[in-house]
Design an enzyme around this catalytic site. Structure first.
Site, PDB file in Angstrom:
ATOM      1  N   THR A 269       0.905  -1.224   0.101  1.00  0.00           N
ATOM      2  CA  THR A 269      -0.015   0.015  -0.070  1.00  0.00           C
ATOM      3  C   THR A 269       0.895   1.317  -0.097  1.00  0.00           C
ATOM      4  O   THR A 269       1.986   1.330   0.660  1.00  0.00           O
ATOM      5  CB  THR A 269      -0.927  -0.103   1.505  1.00  0.00           C
ATOM      6  N   PHE A 271       1.297   5.257   0.624  1.00  0.00           N
ATOM      7  CA  PHE A 271       0.523   6.330   1.561  1.00  0.00           C
ATOM      8  C   PHE A 271       1.132   7.699   1.067  1.00  0.00           C
ATOM      9  O   PHE A 271       2.318   7.820   0.560  1.00  0.00           O
ATOM     10  CB  PHE A 271       0.834   6.308   2.978  1.00  0.00           C
TER      11      PHE A 271
END
Length: 399
Positions: A269, A271
């Protein structure tokens, strides 16, 4: 830019100190309520998780645990009063510790990303993505760390919309490997699990592994991975397991039944790190720049826009289109061919170049010739941290 100027900050600092001295020693939970926005802004999301905080050690969660023979361990979270909109109207005066807002509860992957981005920070859990933006704009926090895309689940569209809606600047990025664990109350076994709860993306990312483990259990989606673990403990659900991080298991006193259960070992992921002010772009290291723009309807309009980067050998790492919320459809009347309806889109682009690089400046100059709107969201250092691939799933407990 939204937020307080320095004059207002110093004028209200003493008042804030007297009203919030006790709160400043705790980890704030930002209210999910929204502040009225300009006419082009839209109704906030009503889905809210639950933030938690308190003291076991300073700045940590206070959990009172009791044991009653064969009865399941129960836990009670002692929560301070969440900040109200009135609280958000005044900027806090805190020490030198960097305060970083994230969405979720302690143990969430967003908390891990905040700690990776700012190792010495004080994380501030927020109920909603919207609240993390407000926390920075209103000086509750200094930075925000928000997920923007996952290698399996794709883009987090809500945060793309919020980037345009608010005036924060992207000042960095951090990429976090996602290592899921299956966890349950102490003493539980895989054979006794009848339900698995987690965020819908997390459930999708572990489906094959759960099946291979022989887990015959219903899947149920909730708002947050760490929130799923918190829910199981709060309600003493002995036949229910959560898919969350190893840190969530540690915080909520759960047993890890299996670790590394993600189907794809490359699950990652990305960010974004947000701040009230932009950073100064440089050319002595690799930078990435994020922009958003709109185009007039015309043949080849997007091709012409993207050629501004291709002609200068600038690599695009991301392109995302989102509907323009304030005018999603444009109607064109043609007496010869009738009425045509066009969807109006915004284009979000990430490219590998610093705004200090003349190539990037010239590319945006050419893009302005075709764009009806353009905004630089941030020019920031790329995350070049090497990623260590995880091992195979490991069953830790079955009894």
């Amino acid at each position: 830019m939204a937020g307080y100027n320095l004059g207002e900050f110093y004028a209200t600092r003493d008042a804030w100190n007297s009203r919030h001295a006790q709160w400043q020693s705790h980890c704030a939970i930002v209210s999910s309520q929204s502040i009225a926005q300009p006419e082009e802004q839209h109704e906030h999301s009503k889905n809210a998780g639950s933030g938690i905080n308190g003291d076991l050690k300073e700045g940590s969660i206070q959990i009172l645990a009791a044991s009653n023979g064969a009865a399941a361990k129960s836990m009670m979270m002692i929560l301070p009063k969440p900040l109200s909109i009135a609280d958000l109207a005044m900027p806090p005066s805190h020490g030198s510790t960097l305060r970083v807002a994230y969405q979720g509860v302690p143990g969430a992957y967003s908390e891990a990303a905040a700690s990776k981005a700012y190792p010495e920070c004080e994380p501030i859990p927020c109920e909603q993505f919207e609240a993390t933006f407000q926390a920075v704009e209103l000086w509750i926090a200094d930075r925000a760390v928000l997920p923007i895309e996952n290698s399996l689940g794709g883009s987090i569209h809500r945060n793309y919309d919020l980037l345009l809606r608010h005036r924060l600047h992207i000042v960095g990025e951090v990429q976090l490997p996602v290592h899921h664990c299956l966890m349950a109350l102490p003493g539980a076994s895989i054979e006794g699990i009848r339900r698995v709860i987690s965020h819908p993306q997390a459930l999708a990312q572990v489906e094959h592994t759960l099946t291979n483990l022989g887990l015959q259990a219903a899947r149920e989606a909730v708002d947050d991975t760490a929130g799923a673990a918190q829910h199981i403990v709060a309600n003493n659900l002995r036949d229910t397991a959560a898919v969350a991080s190893a840190r969530a298991a540690e915080i909520y006193g759960m047993d890890v039944l299996a670790s590394g259960i993600q189907d794809d070992p490359g699950n990652m992921t990305r960010f974004l790190m947000l701040a009230r002010e932009p950073i100064i772009p440089r050319t002595d290291r690799r930078f990435k720049t994020s922009i958003v723009f709109a185009l007039e309807e015309a043949p080849g309009a997007l091709f012409k826009a993207l050629s501004a980067f291709a002609l200068r050998n600038i690599n695009l790492t991301k392109i995302e289109s989102r509907p323009q919320k304030n005018r999603p459809v444009r109607v064109v009347d043609d007496s010869n061919h009738g009425t045509a309806k066009y969807f109006e889109y915004l284009f979000y682009i990430d490219f590998e170049a610093s705004m200090a690089d003349p190539r990037a400046q010239n590319a945006l100059g050419q893009l302005q010739e075709f764009a009806s709107f353009i905004r630089v969201l941030g020019s920031y250092p790329m995350d070049m941290t090497p990623v260590v691939p995880p091992g195979k799933p490991k069953v830790i407990s079955t009894t």
